[in-house]
Write a protein that holds these residues in place. Structure first.
Motif, short mmCIF file in Angstrom:
data_model
loop_
_atom_site.label_atom_id
_atom_site.label_comp_id
_atom_site.label_asym_id
_atom_site.label_seq_id
_atom_site.Cartn_x
_atom_site.Cartn_y
_atom_site.Cartn_z
N LYS A 146 0.85 -1.21 0.00
CA LYS A 146 0.00 0.00 0.00
C LYS A 146 0.87 1.24 0.00
CE LYS A 146 -2.57 -0.81 3.60
NZ LYS A 146 -3.57 -0.75 4.67
N MET A 150 0.75 4.20 -2.58
CA MET A 150 0.46 5.53 -2.08
C MET A 150 1.54 6.53 -2.48
SD MET A 150 -1.03 4.37 1.65
CE MET A 150 -0.83 5.95 2.43
N MET A 154 -1.86 7.51 -4.70
CA MET A 154 -3.15 6.90 -4.30
C MET A 154 -3.40 7.12 -2.81
SD MET A 154 -3.44 3.14 -5.97
CE MET A 154 -3.46 2.88 -7.71
N SER A 155 -4.66 7.16 -2.45
CA SER A 155 -5.01 7.20 -1.03
C SER A 155 -4.87 5.78 -0.49
CB SER A 155 -6.44 7.70 -0.83
OG SER A 155 -7.36 6.75 -1.34
N GLU A 156 -4.84 5.62 0.83
CA GLU A 156 -4.72 4.29 1.42
C GLU A 156 -5.89 3.39 1.05
OE1 GLU A 156 -3.98 1.96 5.64
OE2 GLU A 156 -4.00 4.14 5.64
N PRO A 157 -7.16 3.88 1.16
CA PRO A 157 -8.28 3.01 0.76
C PRO A 157 -8.21 2.60 -0.72
CG PRO A 157 -9.09 4.86 2.06
CD PRO A 157 -7.64 5.12 1.78
N ASP A 158 -7.80 3.55 -1.59
CA ASP A 158 -7.68 3.23 -3.01
C ASP A 158 -6.57 2.20 -3.27
OD1 ASP A 158 -9.76 4.92 -3.68
OD2 ASP A 158 -8.44 6.61 -4.24
N ALA A 159 -5.46 2.34 -2.54
CA ALA A 159 -4.35 1.40 -2.69
C ALA A 159 -4.79 -0.01 -2.28
CB ALA A 159 -3.15 1.85 -1.87
N ARG A 161 -7.91 -1.18 -2.20
CA ARG A 161 -8.88 -1.69 -3.19
C ARG A 161 -8.15 -2.15 -4.45
NH1 ARG A 161 -12.30 2.24 -0.95
NH2 ARG A 161 -11.60 3.88 -2.35
N ARG A 162 -7.11 -1.45 -4.83
CA ARG A 162 -6.33 -1.83 -6.01
C ARG A 162 -5.69 -3.21 -5.80
NH1 ARG A 162 -3.72 0.64 -10.60
NH2 ARG A 162 -2.82 -1.15 -11.62
N LYS A 165 -8.42 -5.85 -5.99
CA LYS A 165 -8.86 -6.07 -7.37
C LYS A 165 -7.83 -6.89 -8.13
CE LYS A 165 -10.64 -3.70 -11.49
NZ LYS A 165 -10.83 -4.96 -12.12
#
Length: 190
Positions: A146, A150, A154-159, A161-162, A165
């Protein structure tokens, strides 16, 4: 229970076998020395091992340690020595029980039950430690992955989720994806 008896005195082996079989236990092997005991324990995977301390080729303490470290079965030491030093050495070797000769059927059965129970608890604790260690290592790798994402904005939640995925798309575990991201990050820094 399936029992292995390791005792260099044939008469004691025979007495112990008789007591165990009278109680419905199956003696899967009898060893006259420590090396044979370790070999038979690996081959037969008994539920419990009764082991004398003083035996030829390999003493019972070393054999008990080898059997315990391999996680094969609990070992109950059966010996004429009641001195504290011997009991301490048996504990250090991983023995789960200790019987002093001469013993009776009334001594053997509780010792078996306690040894098997302690062995099961010990195995369960070892599995829990392994599981927690694995989870901690995975968590550390995820945090590093993460952090790598980041650092690219990227934000932590986006990282996170990435990473999730990628794991689903590639049919990999989060740990595998995190390791790949970390490797890619390290390759880019070279």
């Amino acid at each position: 229970m399936r029992v292995l008896i390791a005792e260099d005195e044939a008469l004691i082996r025979m007495d112990l076998r008789e007591m165990l079989e009278e109680e419905g236990h199956e003696v899967v092997g009898e060893a006259g020395d420590g090396q044979a005991a370790v070999s038979m324990a690996r081959e037969f995977s008994p539920d419990i091992v009764f082991m004398d301390i003083e035996m030829p080729l390999m003493n019972g303490l070393d054999a008990a340690r080898a059997i315990g470290e391999a996680g094969i079965a609990p070992v109950v030491m059966v010996t004429a020595f009641s001195q504290t030093a011997y009991v301490d050495k048996a504990c250090e070797a991983g023995a789960m029980g200790y019987l002093v000769k001469p013993f009776s059927k009334a001594d053997i059965l509780p010792a078996m039950q306690v040894a098997v129970s302690r062995f099961a608890e010990s195995r369960q604790l070892a599995e829990e430690v392994e599981n927690l260690t694995e989870r901690l290592e995975t968590r550390t790798l995820l945090d590093r992955a993460k952090g790598a994402l980041m650092s690219r904005g990227m934000s932590e939640p986006d990282a996170f989720r990435r990473l999730q995925k990628l794991a689903m798309d590639k049919r990999l575990t989060l740990r595998q994806v995190a390791e790949a991201v970390i490797l890619a990050e390290e390759a880019n820094e070279l």
